[in-house]
Design an enzyme around this catalytic site. Structure first.
Site, mmCIF file in Angstrom:
data_model
loop_
_atom_site.group_PDB
_atom_site.id
_atom_site.type_symbol
_atom_site.label_atom_id
_atom_site.label_comp_id
_atom_site.label_asym_id
_atom_site.label_seq_id
_atom_site.Cartn_x
_atom_site.Cartn_y
_atom_site.Cartn_z
ATOM 1 N N HIS A 6 63.075 34.263 -35.652
ATOM 2 C CA HIS A 6 62.902 32.890 -36.156
ATOM 3 C C HIS A 6 64.267 32.256 -36.401
ATOM 4 C CE1 HIS A 6 58.488 32.664 -37.518
ATOM 5 N NE2 HIS A 6 58.599 33.590 -36.591
ATOM 6 N N GLU A 11 64.757 39.234 -42.869
ATOM 7 C CA GLU A 11 65.372 37.913 -43.079
ATOM 8 C C GLU A 11 66.867 38.175 -43.272
ATOM 9 O OE1 GLU A 11 64.470 34.517 -43.065
ATOM 10 O OE2 GLU A 11 66.651 34.586 -43.126
ATOM 11 N N GLU A 27 54.604 26.737 -40.477
ATOM 12 C CA GLU A 27 55.100 26.696 -41.862
ATOM 13 C C GLU A 27 55.284 25.251 -42.350
ATOM 14 O OE1 GLU A 27 58.881 28.703 -42.051
ATOM 15 O OE2 GLU A 27 59.784 27.481 -40.499
ATOM 16 N N GLU A 31 63.874 22.619 -35.979
ATOM 17 C CA GLU A 31 62.633 22.451 -36.744
ATOM 18 C C GLU A 31 62.366 20.978 -37.047
ATOM 19 O OE1 GLU A 31 63.015 25.249 -39.974
ATOM 20 O OE2 GLU A 31 62.692 26.951 -38.651
ATOM 21 N N GLU A 66 60.562 31.790 -32.937
ATOM 22 C CA GLU A 66 60.068 30.558 -33.549
ATOM 23 C C GLU A 66 60.884 29.442 -32.904
ATOM 24 O OE1 GLU A 66 59.368 28.839 -37.983
ATOM 25 O OE2 GLU A 66 61.345 29.557 -37.452
ATOM 26 N N ASN A 69 66.634 19.799 -43.473
ATOM 27 C CA ASN A 69 66.528 21.233 -43.226
ATOM 28 C C ASN A 69 67.642 21.923 -44.004
ATOM 29 O OD1 ASN A 69 66.842 23.913 -41.646
ATOM 30 N ND2 ASN A 69 65.006 22.993 -40.776
#
Ligand code: NOJ
Ligand code: CA
Length: 731
Positions: A501, A433, A526, A189, A520, A211
């Protein structure tokens, strides 16, 4: 004496012999040379249109431990003797086999109706002097580039072994421009940095942004897929295909010599791969062209994967969805039900006694509102996050038992929502999640998937936020790669589609398991609510992350000022509305979200119309313009309806896009609806300024279109008869 001299000469000649083996791609543009150096090190190099793109580069492994046979008692902790740790030299060539392959296959979903898989192959079998170990290297040369992998056949002297390093090199011919993100064992990310290879070291500290789970490994370590451009205008992409039962590959740059070497993700003990022969590694890929559009159109990564292992694929459906999501990401509402519990224990914490925090997003009422919105505007599904207990305390504490994936909060009525969605002909999309407690997820998986089926959910968005449990493991190590694969295969048994993700980035595996409809595994939308992404980010994802599979980028944000949703969040979405519309084309995915809140769409119903109209599955795609970091324009023909759509995204600077409509059927007339940036649009200062106009076009039409900084445009095309064309201006 003469005989002796002759023998010495022969031996010397042999020891310097390169035993070169050459191969060309079907179109002749690529040539590959494989040889053994005088010390028996395997080496390859690659030429494109007669010019070297990969200089002679070494191949092989360094082993850590080795179990030779059952007699050793299976002791994998034994160190290997020095002469046995090397699996990168002392090889002799045993055999070379060449062949050609040409097939056309039909993907379950995709950018095109059929895909041609055409390559020339060369498989070299090597034997190591002294150890008698065999290793085969299989090269496949496509018209787009090269794929190669290592194979370890079943053999007596190499069965179980542990990889210390894979030592595959990619030697560059110069100090190319690279579009890179930092190498990291836990996250992708990151925003891209554009720089010379020689500048990576200096820019690395700035490139590593925070992160919740991250582990960089080297000041010159970068991730694949890595996109580069030479000063001569050659585009080179390094990546991998078919990452199965192996650690994810990064690249580490020797920036004195401009040589990349593979750098596998280690496990908790620092080991990089536990192998049992027979075994094939993933493919290492080099895609090359002097036209950037070819990189985007390449299907080589998919072609290097096995055909579908799912026989009946009728349940795999491209999906356009809305969700209870952006409101949590922006902080307008919460995943958690209460603010009263600093920690929760599933099965112990009594939520009926908890005071609701008043901003829980996943309430039955809010979900029903989204189902109504989906039904009214023709969306297939509704995603809901924060529906299950445990979100008060879901990551950061290294919790093993986090979620059970079947127990809803008191204000989320599973049965009522199931029945309501069904009555409106809308599918529900599940959210799991895992908070990276992989062990916990595997423990619950059957129950969780069955619960989905019982309640009308055919697709799950899974997530891996935070550090992995078992503790010390990395998101991209062999063991965790196997977990993602396990979840995918198990989901297929239940006829469930997956959108994972934070999982390892895809490598074309969706060819084999087409229920992997999204991932993702990169910096998605996001981050526009977490401080923003660079405007040109979306001109790089298709050149990198998306070569291995579709991304659940979650586009469609119309309100760029995040503080309008949550006064405590000052983030800004660095994109114009026209750019957001274009993403439905440029960010190819069979799974597309309209991510903004229904009320924001209702403020711009004419622009929202494009999101309602755009297809998600295609018979054909034509890349019209492309330059990494600057722009991408693509035209796509929808499956079933045959309608064409065009999307164009720009980068950090304004530009003029110039395209032709040669993809349309000659002789026919179409009405094109153009959604474009207004002249004064700008991703920062004026992101909501757009214009919509209708014009008549045919296959000979040409468009010259302004694109704002961080902007873009989208076009929908409809074939029209004379009566319909009346009063509509020509382009
Ligand atoms: C990160 C995912 O990318 C995001 O989409 C999701 O909402 C959160 N995790 C919570 O699961
Ligand atoms: Ca994420």
């Amino acid at each position: 004496m003469r005989t002796f001299l002759f023998l010495v000469c022969l031996c010397l000649a042999m020891s310097h012999s390169t035993q070169a083996q050459d191969m060309k791609s079907p179109n002749g543009k690529f040539s590959l040379r494989f040889s053994l150096q005088s010390d028996g090190t395997p080496v390859y190099n690659l030429q494109y249109k007669g010019k070297e793109v990969i200089k002679p580069s070494k191949l092989g492994f360094e082993l850590k431990r080795l179990k030779k046979d059952a007699a050793s008692g299976g002791d994998m902790n034994q160190k290997v003797a020095n002469d046995e740790s090397s699996l990168h030299d002392n090889f002799t060539l045993v055999d070379t086999k060449t062949s050609t392959f040409d097939e056309t296959w039909t993907p379950v979903w995709g950018e095109v109706k059929t895909i041609r898989n055409h390559y020339n192959e060369m498989a070299v079998t090597l034997s190591q002097k002294g150890t008698n170990r065999q290793m085969l290297i299989r090269f496949r040369l496509f018209d787009e580039g090269l794929g190669f992998r290592y194979e370890f056949p079943h053999q007596k002297d190499l069965t179980y072994f542990v990889i210390k390093e894979e030592k595959t090199q990619f030697a560059m011919t110069g100090d190319h421009t690279a579009f890179w993100i930092p190498g990291d064992y836990d996250t992708q990310e990151y925003d891209f940095t554009t720089s010379r290879l020689s500048e990576i070291r200096g820019l690395m500290p700035k490139a590593i942004t925070a992160n919740v789970s991250q582990a960089s490994f080297s000041p010159t370590g970068v991730q694949t897929s890595l996109m580069m451009k030479t000063d001569q205008g050659i585009y080179i992409n390094l990546h991998e295909a078919a990452l199965i039962d192996y650690a994810c590959m990064h690249l580490n740059l020797d920036d004195k010599n401009m040589v990349f070497e593979s750098w596998l993700t280690p496990d908790v003990k620092g080991d990089k791969g536990y192998i049992q022969a027979p075994f094939n590694t993933p493919w290492r890929t080099v895609i090359v062209s002097d036209d950037a559009r070819d990189i985007l159109a390449s299907k080589m990564t998919y072609n290097l994967n096995e055909p579908s292992k799912i026989e009946d694929t009728s349940w795999i459906k491209p999906t356009k969805y809305v969700g209870v999501w952006w409101e949590m990401i922006t902080g307008k509402s919460s995943w958690a039900y209460t603010d009263e519990y600093p920690s929760v224990q599933l099965g112990v914490t009594d939520y009926t006694k908890a005071k609701p925090n008043g901003k829980h997003g996943a309430t039955t009422e809010n979900v029903k509102k989204h189902i109504d919105f989906a039904a009214e505007h023709g969306f297939d599904a509704v995603l809901v996050e924060g529906w299950n207990q445990g979100w008060e305390d879901w990551f950061g504490n290294s919790k093993d038992y986090v979620f059970d994936f079947v127990t809803p909060y008191p204000d989320f009525n599973v049965a009522e929502i199931r029945d309501y969605a069904k009555s409106k002909n809308v599918k529900m999309m599940m959210h799991h999640e895992t908070s990276s407690s992989v062990r916990n997820y595997e423990r619950q998986m059957d129950k969780a998937y069955q619960f989905m089926k019982d309640n009308g959910y055919d697709a799950v968005k899974s997530g891996y936020v935070g550090n992995i449990l078992p503790r010390g493991e990395n998101h991209y190590s062999q063991w965790i790669v196997n977990h993602y694969q396990y979840a995918l295969e198990k989901a297929a048994e239940y006829k469930i589609m997956i959108n994972a993700h934070e999982a390892v980035r895809p490598t074309g595996i969706a060819r084999t398991y087409p229920n992997l409809i999204g991932n993702e595994s990169a910096r998605g939308t996001e981050y526009q609510a977490f401080g923003g992404s660079k405007p040109n980010h979306v001109t790089l994802l298709p050149f990198t992350r998306q070569l291995g599979g579709p991304m659940d980028y979650t586009p469609g944000i119309f309100e760029m000022d995040v503080s309008k949703l949550n006064p405590d969040n000052n983030s800004h979405v660095n994109s114009t509305i026209a750019n957001q519309l274009a993403l439905y084309l440029t960010m190819y995915s069979p799974l597309q979200m309209a991510a903004d809140l229904p009320e924001n769409y209702m403020k711009f119903p004419d622009a929202f119309q494009f999101i309602k109209d755009v297809a998600v599955d295609w018979d054909d795609s034509k890349y019209l313009e492309a330059e990494p970091g600057a722009y991408i324009t693509v035209a796509r023909k929808a499956k079933k309806t045959g309608k064409w759509f065009v999307g164009s995204v720009g980068g950090n600077e304004p530009r003029t896009s110039k395209i032709g409509f040669g993809f349309l059927e000659p002789g026919k007339k179409y009405i094109a609806t153009l959604y474009t940036d207004a002249k004064d649009a700008h991703y920062k200062t004026n992101p909501q300024a757009y214009t919509i106009r209708k014009v008549v076009v045919d296959s000979k039409s040409k468009l010259s279109q302004f694109v704002a900084a961080g902007g873009g445009y989208a076009i929908s095309l409809e074939e029209a008869n004379k009566a319909q064309l009346k009063g509509v201006a020509k382009l």
